[in-house]
Motif scaffolding. Structure first.
Motif, mmCIF file in Angstrom:
data_model
loop_
_atom_site.group_PDB
_atom_site.id
_atom_site.type_symbol
_atom_site.label_atom_id
_atom_site.label_comp_id
_atom_site.label_asym_id
_atom_site.label_seq_id
_atom_site.Cartn_x
_atom_site.Cartn_y
_atom_site.Cartn_z
ATOM 1 N N ALA A 43 1.148 -0.055 -10.733
ATOM 2 C CA ALA A 43 -0.193 -0.097 -10.157
ATOM 3 C C ALA A 43 -1.133 -0.958 -11.001
ATOM 4 C CB ALA A 43 -0.749 1.315 -10.013
ATOM 5 N N ALA A 44 -0.991 -0.893 -12.322
ATOM 6 C CA ALA A 44 -1.854 -1.679 -13.200
ATOM 7 C C ALA A 44 -1.565 -3.179 -13.086
ATOM 8 C CB ALA A 44 -1.675 -1.221 -14.645
ATOM 9 N N ALA A 45 -0.335 -3.526 -12.789
ATOM 10 C CA ALA A 45 0.058 -4.935 -12.713
ATOM 11 C C ALA A 45 -0.105 -5.532 -11.317
ATOM 12 C CB ALA A 45 1.508 -5.087 -13.161
ATOM 13 N N THR A 46 -0.456 -4.714 -10.350
ATOM 14 C CA THR A 46 -0.543 -5.163 -8.960
ATOM 15 C C THR A 46 -1.999 -5.324 -8.548
ATOM 16 O OG1 THR A 46 1.491 -3.951 -8.487
ATOM 17 C CG2 THR A 46 0.159 -4.601 -6.588
ATOM 18 N N PRO A 47 -2.359 -6.456 -7.980
ATOM 19 C CA PRO A 47 -3.740 -6.617 -7.509
ATOM 20 C C PRO A 47 -4.099 -5.513 -6.505
ATOM 21 C CG PRO A 47 -2.584 -8.721 -7.461
ATOM 22 C CD PRO A 47 -1.554 -7.663 -7.755
ATOM 23 N N PRO A 48 -5.334 -5.016 -6.550
ATOM 24 C CA PRO A 48 -5.725 -3.900 -5.685
ATOM 25 C C PRO A 48 -5.419 -4.107 -4.198
ATOM 26 C CG PRO A 48 -7.412 -4.263 -7.320
ATOM 27 C CD PRO A 48 -6.419 -5.385 -7.469
ATOM 28 N N CYS A 49 -5.642 -5.306 -3.680
ATOM 29 C CA CYS A 49 -5.381 -5.512 -2.249
ATOM 30 C C CYS A 49 -3.886 -5.408 -1.951
ATOM 31 C CB CYS A 49 -5.958 -6.833 -1.759
ATOM 32 S SG CYS A 49 -5.243 -8.292 -2.534
ATOM 33 N N GLU A 50 -3.031 -5.889 -2.847
ATOM 34 C CA GLU A 50 -1.581 -5.767 -2.650
ATOM 35 C C GLU A 50 -1.140 -4.310 -2.781
ATOM 36 O OE1 GLU A 50 0.893 -8.423 -4.951
ATOM 37 O OE2 GLU A 50 -0.599 -10.022 -4.729
ATOM 38 N N LEU A 51 -1.745 -3.582 -3.701
ATOM 39 C CA LEU A 51 -1.431 -2.170 -3.880
ATOM 40 C C LEU A 51 -1.777 -1.387 -2.608
ATOM 41 C CD1 LEU A 51 -0.367 -0.166 -6.007
ATOM 42 C CD2 LEU A 51 -2.739 0.175 -6.714
ATOM 43 N N ALA A 52 -2.927 -1.680 -2.028
ATOM 44 C CA ALA A 52 -3.340 -1.019 -0.783
ATOM 45 C C ALA A 52 -2.403 -1.387 0.365
ATOM 46 C CB ALA A 52 -4.781 -1.398 -0.450
ATOM 47 N N GLU A 53 -2.023 -2.643 0.454
ATOM 48 C CA GLU A 53 -1.089 -3.068 1.507
ATOM 49 C C GLU A 53 0.261 -2.374 1.349
ATOM 50 O OE1 GLU A 53 -0.921 -7.344 1.327
ATOM 51 O OE2 GLU A 53 -3.016 -7.540 1.950
ATOM 52 N N HIS A 54 0.722 -2.253 0.125
ATOM 53 C CA HIS A 54 1.997 -1.571 -0.122
ATOM 54 C C HIS A 54 1.907 -0.099 0.280
ATOM 55 C CE1 HIS A 54 5.915 -0.839 -1.889
ATOM 56 N NE2 HIS A 54 5.399 0.210 -2.517
ATOM 57 N N TYR A 55 0.804 0.542 -0.048
ATOM 58 C CA TYR A 55 0.612 1.951 0.323
ATOM 59 C C TYR A 55 0.735 2.116 1.838
ATOM 60 C CZ TYR A 55 -1.413 6.622 0.654
ATOM 61 O OH TYR A 55 -1.630 7.952 0.921
ATOM 62 N N VAL A 56 0.079 1.247 2.587
ATOM 63 C CA VAL A 56 0.114 1.331 4.050
ATOM 64 C C VAL A 56 1.529 1.057 4.562
ATOM 65 C CG1 VAL A 56 -0.755 0.297 6.190
ATOM 66 C CG2 VAL A 56 -2.334 0.824 4.317
ATOM 67 N N ARG A 57 2.232 0.098 3.969
ATOM 68 C CA ARG A 57 3.625 -0.173 4.368
ATOM 69 C C ARG A 57 4.515 1.042 4.127
ATOM 70 N NH1 ARG A 57 3.089 -4.978 1.897
ATOM 71 N NH2 ARG A 57 4.387 -4.403 0.131
ATOM 72 N N VAL A 58 4.262 1.749 3.040
ATOM 73 C CA VAL A 58 5.105 2.893 2.689
ATOM 74 C C VAL A 58 4.728 4.136 3.486
ATOM 75 C CG1 VAL A 58 5.760 4.474 0.820
ATOM 76 C CG2 VAL A 58 5.577 2.029 0.365
ATOM 77 N N PHE A 59 3.441 4.470 3.533
ATOM 78 C CA PHE A 59 3.011 5.751 4.078
ATOM 79 C C PHE A 59 2.285 5.672 5.420
ATOM 80 C CE2 PHE A 59 2.926 6.452 -0.621
ATOM 81 C CZ PHE A 59 4.004 7.310 -0.661
#
Length: 158
Positions: A43-59
């Motif tokens: 999470a610390a190494a991932t840009p916030p927008c990519e982290l949010a996109e990944h969350y939506v892809r997963v959950f």
């Protein structure tokens, strides 16, 4: 408060949508819950927008990684009523009022309840659901699997 209370609270934070509040708390989370280091490093190494996109892809809706524990055993909302009542009853037994925008079986809410009360009964009762979710997240190859690994490691084996 259980010895794992900080872990449960941190895991609850990890499993909610990664908004600005999550990003702001990430340094504290990394320090307080070393069991979640794999996820917090990601999470610390991932840009916030990519982290949010990944969350939506997963959950996100329609995905096989639902964070609603009773859904794993009961399927659609119509058959989950009694199970959802059970979650609310446990919250009330511990003096907590469920007022979240989510349903009471939402895993981050259950983890927060566990952190506050010291009671792992809801997590233990839904161990099969947690293991199913953990397995699917692992197969999907997401760092969120490590959060479930850490939570499941605190629970008694079946």
């Amino acid at each position: 408060m259980p010895s794992d209370a900080v872990l449960y609270q941190a895991a609850a934070l990890c499993l909610t949508y990664p908004d600005d509040d999550f990003v702001a708390r990430l340094p504290l989370l990394r320090e307080a819950a070393p069991q979640l280091r794999e996820f917090s490093d990601y999470a610390a190494a991932t840009p916030p927008c990519e982290l949010a996109e990944h969350y939506v892809r997963v959950f996100g809706l329609g995905h096989r990684h639902g964070l609603y524990l009773s859904r794993w055993n009961n399927g659609c909302i119509g058959r989950r009523g009694k199970s959802l009542d059970r979650f609310e009853d446990v919250y009330r037994e511990h003096g907590l009022e469920f007022s979240c925008e989510e349903l009471p079986d939402f895993l981050p809410a259950v983890l927060e309840c566990t952190a506050r009360t010291g009671s792992t009964e809801l997590l233990t009762e839904h161990r099969d659901a947690l293991e199913g979710l953990r397995s699917r997240l692992t197969e999907f190859g997401t760092p969120y699997a490590s959060v479930l690994d850490a939570v499941c490691a605190t629970l008694p084996t079946a």
